[in-house]
Design a protein around this motif. Structure first.
Motif, PDB file in Angstrom:
ATOM      1  N   LEU A  11       0.847  -1.184   0.000  1.00 26.75           N
ATOM      2  CA  LEU A  11       0.000   0.000   0.000  1.00 26.75           C
ATOM      3  C   LEU A  11       0.889   1.243   0.000  1.00 26.75           C
ATOM      4  O   LEU A  11       1.829   1.343   0.798  1.00 26.75           O
ATOM      5  CB  LEU A  11      -0.889  -0.008   1.241  1.00 26.75           C
ATOM      6  CG  LEU A  11      -1.760   1.230   1.480  1.00 26.75           C
ATOM      7  CD1 LEU A  11      -2.794   1.373   0.363  1.00 26.75           C
ATOM      8  CD2 LEU A  11      -2.437   1.130   2.843  1.00 26.75           C
ATOM      9  N   VAL A  12       0.582   2.175  -0.885  1.00 29.31           N
ATOM     10  CA  VAL A  12       1.368   3.406  -0.989  1.00 29.31           C
ATOM     11  C   VAL A  12       0.421   4.563  -1.273  1.00 29.31           C
ATOM     12  O   VAL A  12      -0.645   4.368  -1.869  1.00 29.31           O
ATOM     13  CB  VAL A  12       2.436   3.274  -2.098  1.00 29.31           C
ATOM     14  CG1 VAL A  12       1.794   3.094  -3.465  1.00 29.31           C
ATOM     15  CG2 VAL A  12       3.394   4.454  -2.089  1.00 29.31           C
ATOM     16  N   GLN A  13       0.799   5.753  -0.857  1.00 29.53           N
ATOM     17  CA  GLN A  13      -0.022   6.926  -1.114  1.00 29.53           C
ATOM     18  C   GLN A  13       0.220   7.456  -2.528  1.00 29.53           C
ATOM     19  O   GLN A  13       1.278   7.205  -3.125  1.00 29.53           O
ATOM     20  CB  GLN A  13       0.285   8.015  -0.091  1.00 29.53           C
ATOM     21  CG  GLN A  13      -0.162   7.682   1.324  1.00 29.53           C
ATOM     22  CD  GLN A  13       0.047   8.840   2.284  1.00 29.53           C
ATOM     23  OE1 GLN A  13       0.895   9.699   2.067  1.00 29.53           O
ATOM     24  NE2 GLN A  13      -0.721   8.867   3.364  1.00 29.53           N
ATOM     25  N   ASP A  90      -3.273   3.087 -10.767  1.00 29.15           N
ATOM     26  CA  ASP A  90      -2.232   2.061 -10.865  1.00 29.15           C
ATOM     27  C   ASP A  90      -2.526   0.876  -9.954  1.00 29.15           C
ATOM     28  O   ASP A  90      -1.809  -0.133  -9.999  1.00 29.15           O
ATOM     29  CB  ASP A  90      -0.865   2.636 -10.514  1.00 29.15           C
ATOM     30  CG  ASP A  90      -0.402   3.696 -11.504  1.00 29.15           C
ATOM     31  OD1 ASP A  90       0.153   4.722 -11.052  1.00 29.15           O
ATOM     32  OD2 ASP A  90      -0.576   3.497 -12.721  1.00 29.15           O
ATOM     33  N   THR A  91      -3.541   1.000  -9.120  1.00 31.02           N
ATOM     34  CA  THR A  91      -3.919  -0.102  -8.245  1.00 31.02           C
ATOM     35  C   THR A  91      -4.294  -1.326  -9.070  1.00 31.02           C
ATOM     36  O   THR A  91      -5.149  -1.261  -9.943  1.00 31.02           O
ATOM     37  CB  THR A  91      -5.100   0.310  -7.349  1.00 31.02           C
ATOM     38  OG1 THR A  91      -4.678   1.369  -6.483  1.00 31.02           O
ATOM     39  CG2 THR A  91      -5.592  -0.865  -6.516  1.00 31.02           C
ATOM     40  N   ALA A  92      -3.629  -2.445  -8.786  1.00 28.90           N
ATOM     41  CA  ALA A  92      -3.839  -3.667  -9.565  1.00 28.90           C
ATOM     42  C   ALA A  92      -2.995  -4.780  -8.967  1.00 28.90           C
ATOM     43  O   ALA A  92      -2.138  -4.543  -8.110  1.00 28.90           O
ATOM     44  CB  ALA A  92      -3.448  -3.458 -11.026  1.00 28.90           C
ATOM     45  N   VAL A  93      -3.217  -5.979  -9.463  1.00 28.63           N
ATOM     46  CA  VAL A  93      -2.287  -7.081  -9.215  1.00 28.63           C
ATOM     47  C   VAL A  93      -1.282  -7.074 -10.362  1.00 28.63           C
ATOM     48  O   VAL A  93      -1.670  -7.072 -11.536  1.00 28.63           O
ATOM     49  CB  VAL A  93      -3.006  -8.436  -9.142  1.00 28.63           C
ATOM     50  CG1 VAL A  93      -1.988  -9.567  -8.967  1.00 28.63           C
ATOM     51  CG2 VAL A  93      -4.013  -8.434  -7.991  1.00 28.63           C
ATOM     52  N   VAL A 121      -2.800   1.887  -4.375  1.00 33.21           N
ATOM     53  CA  VAL A 121      -2.423   3.290  -4.253  1.00 33.21           C
ATOM     54  C   VAL A 121      -3.611   4.043  -3.688  1.00 33.21           C
ATOM     55  O   VAL A 121      -4.681   4.091  -4.303  1.00 33.21           O
ATOM     56  CB  VAL A 121      -2.013   3.875  -5.605  1.00 33.21           C
ATOM     57  CG1 VAL A 121      -1.516   5.312  -5.426  1.00 33.21           C
ATOM     58  CG2 VAL A 121      -0.929   3.025  -6.260  1.00 33.21           C
ATOM     59  N   SER A 122      -3.420   4.629  -2.524  1.00 36.06           N
ATOM     60  CA  SER A 122      -4.501   5.358  -1.859  1.00 36.06           C
ATOM     61  C   SER A 122      -4.490   6.824  -2.286  1.00 36.06           C
ATOM     62  O   SER A 122      -3.438   7.420  -2.527  1.00 36.06           O
ATOM     63  CB  SER A 122      -4.361   5.251  -0.352  1.00 36.06           C
ATOM     64  OG  SER A 122      -3.158   5.868   0.072  1.00 36.06           O
ATOM     65  N   SER A 123      -5.686   7.394  -2.353  1.00 37.91           N
ATOM     66  CA  SER A 123      -5.804   8.794  -2.778  1.00 37.91           C
ATOM     67  C   SER A 123      -5.767   9.735  -1.586  1.00 37.91           C
ATOM     68  O   SER A 123      -5.774   9.311  -0.436  1.00 37.91           O
ATOM     69  CB  SER A 123      -7.112   8.977  -3.549  1.00 37.91           C
ATOM     70  OG  SER A 123      -8.200   8.592  -2.750  1.00 37.91           O
TER      71      SER A 123
END
Length: 123
Positions: A11-13, A90-93, A121-123
């Protein structure tokens, strides 16, 4: 044949960076052209980046805007995907893939796949 294992997801911002690793075992990695794909629920697997056997030539999807780079070290049996300025979309496997003979942009060009690494990816 070759076995592939991805790592480094998480998890990344928004605006952050992650580096995915793909470690190979079995047959030498130098025998394969390598690529990264990604997939979200309900959608087809999408091409991200690819790299030739020697690592001299790389190509990433234009839609990424130059934010991602692919690299490899055959002596370390590893391929990496550096992802910068990450966005929620970009959130995905993310999947690592190896091709014996073809060098395409579609999943059917690749013979071997890892199990995938989740990137959120968190907003």
């Amino acid at each position: 044949q070759v076995q592939l294992v991805e790592s480094g997801g998480g998890l990344v911002q928004t605006g952050g960076s992650l580096r995915l690793s793909c470690t190979a075992s079995g047959r030498a990695l130098s025998g394969y052209m390598m690529a990264w794909f990604r997939q979200t629920p309900g959608k087809e697997r999408e091409f991200v980046c690819r790299i030739t056997r020697s690592g001299e030539t790389t190509y990433c999807a234009g839609s990424l805007g130059g934010r991602f780079t692919i690299s490899r070290d055959n002596a370390k049996s590893s391929v990496w995907l550096q992802m910068n300025n990450l966005k929620p979309e970009d959130t995905a496997v993310y999947y690592c893939a190896a091709a014996e003979n073809r060098y395409g942009l579609t999943p059917d060009s690749y013979n071997y796949w890892g199990q995938g690494a989740q990137v959120t990816v968190s907003s």
